[in-house]
Design a protein around this motif. Sequence first.
Motif, PDB file in Angstrom:
ATOM      1  N   VAL A   1      15.973  31.452  24.414  1.00 35.98           N
ATOM      2  CA  VAL A   1      16.769  30.488  25.187  1.00 35.98           C
ATOM      3  C   VAL A   1      17.375  29.401  24.303  1.00 35.98           C
ATOM      4  O   VAL A   1      18.028  28.500  24.814  1.00 35.98           O
ATOM      5  CB  VAL A   1      15.916  29.834  26.305  1.00 35.98           C
ATOM      6  CG1 VAL A   1      15.515  30.866  27.335  1.00 35.98           C
ATOM      7  CG2 VAL A   1      14.718  29.120  25.742  1.00 35.98           C
ATOM      8  N   ALA A   2      17.200  29.496  23.001  1.00 42.35           N
ATOM      9  CA  ALA A   2      17.657  28.441  22.095  1.00 42.35           C
ATOM     10  C   ALA A   2      19.143  28.521  21.769  1.00 42.35           C
ATOM     11  O   ALA A   2      19.700  27.606  21.193  1.00 42.35           O
ATOM     12  CB  ALA A   2      16.851  28.468  20.802  1.00 42.35           C
ATOM     13  N   GLY A   3      19.791  29.615  22.076  1.00 47.66           N
ATOM     14  CA  GLY A   3      21.218  29.735  21.787  1.00 47.66           C
ATOM     15  C   GLY A   3      21.471  30.531  20.515  1.00 47.66           C
ATOM     16  O   GLY A   3      20.555  31.054  19.874  1.00 47.66           O
ATOM     17  N   ASN A   4      22.740  30.610  20.160  1.00 45.95           N
ATOM     18  CA  ASN A   4      23.142  31.415  19.005  1.00 45.95           C
ATOM     19  C   ASN A   4      22.778  30.785  17.667  1.00 45.95           C
ATOM     20  O   ASN A   4      22.671  31.484  16.661  1.00 45.95           O
ATOM     21  CB  ASN A   4      24.651  31.683  19.053  1.00 45.95           C
ATOM     22  CG  ASN A   4      25.019  32.589  20.206  1.00 45.95           C
ATOM     23  OD1 ASN A   4      24.194  33.368  20.677  1.00 45.95           O
ATOM     24  ND2 ASN A   4      26.257  32.490  20.668  1.00 45.95           N
ATOM     25  N   THR A   5      22.608  29.492  17.644  1.00 47.97           N
ATOM     26  CA  THR A   5      22.321  28.804  16.381  1.00 47.97           C
ATOM     27  C   THR A   5      21.033  29.307  15.757  1.00 47.97           C
ATOM     28  O   THR A   5      20.967  29.503  14.547  1.00 47.97           O
ATOM     29  CB  THR A   5      22.229  27.279  16.621  1.00 47.97           C
ATOM     30  OG1 THR A   5      23.429  26.849  17.248  1.00 47.97           O
ATOM     31  CG2 THR A   5      22.051  26.547  15.317  1.00 47.97           C
ATOM     32  N   VAL A   6      20.018  29.545  16.565  1.00 48.89           N
ATOM     33  CA  VAL A   6      18.735  29.994  16.031  1.00 48.89           C
ATOM     34  C   VAL A   6      18.875  31.359  15.356  1.00 48.89           C
ATOM     35  O   VAL A   6      18.255  31.621  14.340  1.00 48.89           O
ATOM     36  CB  VAL A   6      17.641  29.997  17.116  1.00 48.89           C
ATOM     37  CG1 VAL A   6      17.874  31.078  18.151  1.00 48.89           C
ATOM     38  CG2 VAL A   6      16.277  30.185  16.494  1.00 48.89           C
ATOM     39  N   TRP A   7      19.726  32.217  15.923  1.00 45.09           N
ATOM     40  CA  TRP A   7      19.917  33.545  15.321  1.00 45.09           C
ATOM     41  C   TRP A   7      20.655  33.433  13.991  1.00 45.09           C
ATOM     42  O   TRP A   7      20.329  34.133  13.033  1.00 45.09           O
ATOM     43  CB  TRP A   7      20.666  34.460  16.293  1.00 45.09           C
ATOM     44  CG  TRP A   7      19.869  34.710  17.526  1.00 45.09           C
ATOM     45  CD1 TRP A   7      20.036  34.103  18.747  1.00 45.09           C
ATOM     46  CD2 TRP A   7      18.732  35.565  17.657  1.00 45.09           C
ATOM     47  NE1 TRP A   7      19.083  34.553  19.636  1.00 45.09           N
ATOM     48  CE2 TRP A   7      18.274  35.458  18.993  1.00 45.09           C
ATOM     49  CE3 TRP A   7      18.061  36.418  16.792  1.00 45.09           C
ATOM     50  CZ2 TRP A   7      17.176  36.164  19.471  1.00 45.09           C
ATOM     51  CZ3 TRP A   7      16.976  37.125  17.276  1.00 45.09           C
ATOM     52  CH2 TRP A   7      16.543  36.996  18.584  1.00 45.09           C
ATOM     53  N   LEU A   8      21.640  32.539  13.923  1.00 43.49           N
ATOM     54  CA  LEU A   8      22.350  32.325  12.654  1.00 43.49           C
ATOM     55  C   LEU A   8      21.421  31.730  11.596  1.00 43.49           C
ATOM     56  O   LEU A   8      21.488  32.095  10.420  1.00 43.49           O
ATOM     57  CB  LEU A   8      23.565  31.417  12.880  1.00 43.49           C
ATOM     58  CG  LEU A   8      24.690  32.017  13.714  1.00 43.49           C
ATOM     59  CD1 LEU A   8      25.761  30.977  13.988  1.00 43.49           C
ATOM     60  CD2 LEU A   8      25.280  33.238  13.029  1.00 43.49           C
ATOM     61  N   VAL A   9      20.551  30.820  12.023  1.00 46.92           N
ATOM     62  CA  VAL A   9      19.581  30.230  11.100  1.00 46.92           C
ATOM     63  C   VAL A   9      18.624  31.304  10.584  1.00 46.92           C
ATOM     64  O   VAL A   9      18.330  31.370   9.383  1.00 46.92           O
ATOM     65  CB  VAL A   9      18.815  29.066  11.763  1.00 46.92           C
ATOM     66  CG1 VAL A   9      17.620  28.637  10.931  1.00 46.92           C
ATOM     67  CG2 VAL A   9      19.748  27.881  11.986  1.00 46.92           C
ATOM     68  N   MET A  10      18.159  32.183  11.488  1.00 47.56           N
ATOM     69  CA  MET A  10      17.257  33.265  11.062  1.00 47.56           C
ATOM     70  C   MET A  10      17.936  34.192  10.057  1.00 47.56           C
ATOM     71  O   MET A  10      17.330  34.587   9.064  1.00 47.56           O
ATOM     72  CB  MET A  10      16.779  34.072  12.270  1.00 47.56           C
ATOM     73  CG  MET A  10      15.567  33.503  12.929  1.00 47.56           C
ATOM     74  SD  MET A  10      14.799  34.643  14.069  1.00 47.56           S
ATOM     75  CE  MET A  10      15.820  34.449  15.496  1.00 47.56           C
ATOM     76  N   LEU A  11      19.193  34.534  10.301  1.00 46.86           N
ATOM     77  CA  LEU A  11      19.931  35.404   9.371  1.00 46.86           C
ATOM     78  C   LEU A  11      20.116  34.713   8.024  1.00 46.86           C
ATOM     79  O   LEU A  11      19.988  35.341   6.974  1.00 46.86           O
ATOM     80  CB  LEU A  11      21.281  35.794   9.976  1.00 46.86           C
ATOM     81  CG  LEU A  11      21.232  36.678  11.223  1.00 46.86           C
ATOM     82  CD1 LEU A  11      22.630  36.872  11.794  1.00 46.86           C
ATOM     83  CD2 LEU A  11      20.571  38.006  10.931  1.00 46.86           C
ATOM     84  N   GLY A  12      20.412  33.411   8.064  1.00 48.68           N
ATOM     85  CA  GLY A  12      20.565  32.653   6.819  1.00 48.68           C
ATOM     86  C   GLY A  12      19.255  32.528   6.057  1.00 48.68           C
ATOM     87  O   GLY A  12      19.220  32.674   4.840  1.00 48.68           O
ATOM     88  N   LEU A  13      18.168  32.253   6.780  1.00 46.72           N
ATOM     89  CA  LEU A  13      16.849  32.157   6.138  1.00 46.72           C
ATOM     90  C   LEU A  13      16.450  33.484   5.507  1.00 46.72           C
ATOM     91  O   LEU A  13      15.895  33.515   4.403  1.00 46.72           O
ATOM     92  CB  LEU A  13      15.790  31.717   7.151  1.00 46.72           C
ATOM     93  CG  LEU A  13      15.847  30.279   7.635  1.00 46.72           C
ATOM     94  CD1 LEU A  13      14.866  30.061   8.776  1.00 46.72           C
ATOM     95  CD2 LEU A  13      15.574  29.316   6.497  1.00 46.72           C
ATOM     96  N   ALA A  14      16.740  34.588   6.184  1.00 48.48           N
ATOM     97  CA  ALA A  14      16.416  35.912   5.634  1.00 48.48           C
ATOM     98  C   ALA A  14      17.207  36.171   4.364  1.00 48.48           C
ATOM     99  O   ALA A  14      16.665  36.707   3.392  1.00 48.48           O
ATOM    100  CB  ALA A  14      16.691  36.991   6.675  1.00 48.48           C
ATOM    101  N   LEU A  15      18.469  35.769   4.348  1.00 51.27           N
ATOM    102  CA  LEU A  15      19.288  35.950   3.145  1.00 51.27           C
ATOM    103  C   LEU A  15      18.756  35.117   1.979  1.00 51.27           C
ATOM    104  O   LEU A  15      18.644  35.607   0.847  1.00 51.27           O
ATOM    105  CB  LEU A  15      20.742  35.592   3.442  1.00 51.27           C
ATOM    106  CG  LEU A  15      21.737  35.791   2.305  1.00 51.27           C
ATOM    107  CD1 LEU A  15      21.802  37.260   1.911  1.00 51.27           C
ATOM    108  CD2 LEU A  15      23.103  35.282   2.700  1.00 51.27           C
ATOM    109  N   ILE A  16      18.406  33.878   2.257  1.00 52.97           N
ATOM    110  CA  ILE A  16      17.835  33.015   1.212  1.00 52.97           C
ATOM    111  C   ILE A  16      16.523  33.608   0.698  1.00 52.97           C
ATOM    112  O   ILE A  16      16.262  33.608  -0.510  1.00 52.97           O
ATOM    113  CB  ILE A  16      17.621  31.578   1.746  1.00 52.97           C
ATOM    114  CG1 ILE A  16      18.971  30.911   1.992  1.00 52.97           C
ATOM    115  CG2 ILE A  16      16.791  30.747   0.775  1.00 52.97           C
ATOM    116  CD1 ILE A  16      18.889  29.606   2.745  1.00 52.97           C
ATOM    117  N   ASP A  17      15.708  34.133   1.604  1.00 54.30           N
ATOM    118  CA  ASP A  17      14.443  34.731   1.181  1.00 54.30           C
ATOM    119  C   ASP A  17      14.653  35.987   0.343  1.00 54.30           C
ATOM    120  O   ASP A  17      13.885  36.242  -0.585  1.00 54.30           O
ATOM    121  CB  ASP A  17      13.564  35.038   2.396  1.00 54.30           C
ATOM    122  CG  ASP A  17      12.903  33.792   2.949  1.00 54.30           C
ATOM    123  OD1 ASP A  17      12.884  32.764   2.234  1.00 54.30           O
ATOM    124  OD2 ASP A  17      12.410  33.841   4.083  1.00 54.30           O
TER     125      ASP A  17
END
Length: 191
Positions: free
Chosen positions: A92-108
């Motif tokens: 329910v957090a919106g699209n921002t959380v999914w973009l953050v997860m994708l960005g965090l995965a890329l950084i990792d």
Amino acid sequence: MINNAILFLLEAILGLLSIAFLLRFYFQLTKASFQNQFAQLIVTVTNFAVKPLRRVIPGLGKIDISTLLLAYLTQVALHFFTFLLNGFPVFVAGNTVWLVMLGLALIDIVSLSISIFLYTVLIQAVLSWINPHTPAAPILYSLTNPVLRIFRKYIPPAGNFDLSPLVFIIAAQLVLTTILVPLKNNLLSIL
């Protein structure tokens, strides 16, 4: 308390699986010999996912897109379950959380890649002093030579000592601590 145990197990399993996928990717990229026992272990551990995905996503020349994608998706799954188990309202957090997860995965993925090369260079340096003819030496050399070759162009040996591993280790630590960690913290602060 049970969430912490599950989170620990997920981080251990998915983290090791990400490293295995990345090692397989870099073994192929650097043309390391797969005759080594360690390389065969990595292939055996990752075949369950790599073989089916390769049927759908072929490689581009010597770049194995499917293995790299699996490493990335494993990190995405790890961040998803981490948020979920920590009580974050992912759905329910919106699209921002999914973009953050994708960005965090890329950084990792970038951080894990740098760490793989950092520790491989470190292990190779130590083994060169202790036992340069160990069975792991050829695969370590195959992984580290492309990276260290860049540093050797600009850093001449000091006497009989090759200083390029030391400079690479310092540079890798610098990138990890001054670029990737703050970038990850900035992404997390968006939430």
